[in-house]
Design an enzyme around this catalytic site. Sequence first.
Site: not given
Length: 454
Positions: A90, A92, A123, A156-157, A423
Amino acid sequence: MTANPIAETVASLMPRAKAELAELVAFESVADPAVAPRSECEAAANWVAEALRAEGFQDVALLDTPDGSQSVYGFLPGPENAPTVLLYAHYDVQPKLDESAWVTPPFELTERDGRWYGRGAADCKGGFIMHLLALRALRANGGVPVTVKMIVEGSEEQGTGGLERYAEAHPDLLAADTIVIGDAGNFRVGLPTVTATLRGMTMIRVTIDTLAGNLHSGQFGGAAPDALAALIRVLDSLRAEDGSTVIEGLDADTAWEGLQYPDADFREDAKVLAGVDLIGNGTVADRIWARPAVTVIGIDCSPVAGATPSVPASARAQISLRVPPGQDAAEATKLLFAHIEKHTPWNARVSVEQVGQGQPFLADVRSPAYTAMAEAMRIAYPGQEMQAAGMGGSIPLCNTLAGLYPSAEILLIGLSEPDARIHAVNESVSPEELERLSVAEAHFLVNYARSHRA
């Protein structure tokens, strides 16, 4: 790393990979228009599409999904009768959070102490670059032995389910014999790992109202019901004294069997402050891979800056509940709603809304694809055997794909090992892990194609 043509090719491509990751990281592609302009996601999606076209992918398309985001799809035909492998990543990313806490700018890939720092570096923009490296290495050494479908998600996030619903409406698009999700990570740097389980997630918002408007705390405080105090009581009811999640009807005693996570290692990885206790009971692996976990991720009420001596009339919180395999996220959501309503004090008005949900996932690590991956990991990580671990995070698409394609094998690998700090501020990727996992993925595709012919 043992010398072999694929490994040598990947090593030679690493400077290009760094340059490309820098270009991709530069897009502030947070799929929330309240945080970043939509144009940033659109630009990142177009960058990914152009990269696929440059690699010879056909039918490259920006898919407008129901949540308003765009996923990028491409098709790379392989030899006749070759199996089809779906590669997932992903583009995003999570918000930058406190920009002042970043040592270097979050959307500028920066090398420091042997790692590459930037939001999305691990990520999961790095996951897309990993897929490209593996395919390039194969093309330089005889060709890609499988048919490849690539899907790169755009939300996705956010957990808003755009790609899941698009896949359900177009079930043939992502059909494959096996699926490699490049959004997990090794248990730690240098230890090759596949992720065998994912916790699901439900995301909710709770609003408590007690008054028509804020009131002077000197004139009314003591009798006027305080909405923030009511919310605090509700949130506190979600945890036992030791910090364990306690939601009536939700099993919170499951034990994890397999690779363990020593307390001291977890404290170091999580950067727990000296003297502060870990929460919960059981092993760390129990707590983060096999049991539900509730987290209050945001509260709206009067900020400290500019606060007035008033009784709050309204307060709101956003809550994340991670749901382990063996439990149903929809049922867990119902139990969470009921718990909140039961524990709201003073007959305060409470409203609860769901803003996201994904089911947990459990893989079959004894399948042929996992055997092929274990062999590939031995080549990429000499002297190491592939391990199977859990992951506390959620990838809702996994269960959608498992439901749509029940005969497909699903493997989860990636760059999000503990030092990556995904994150959080100062996210980074290990270039050595990017290199080794690209080698592993390339060899996996060779092994898988061979096993399919056998």
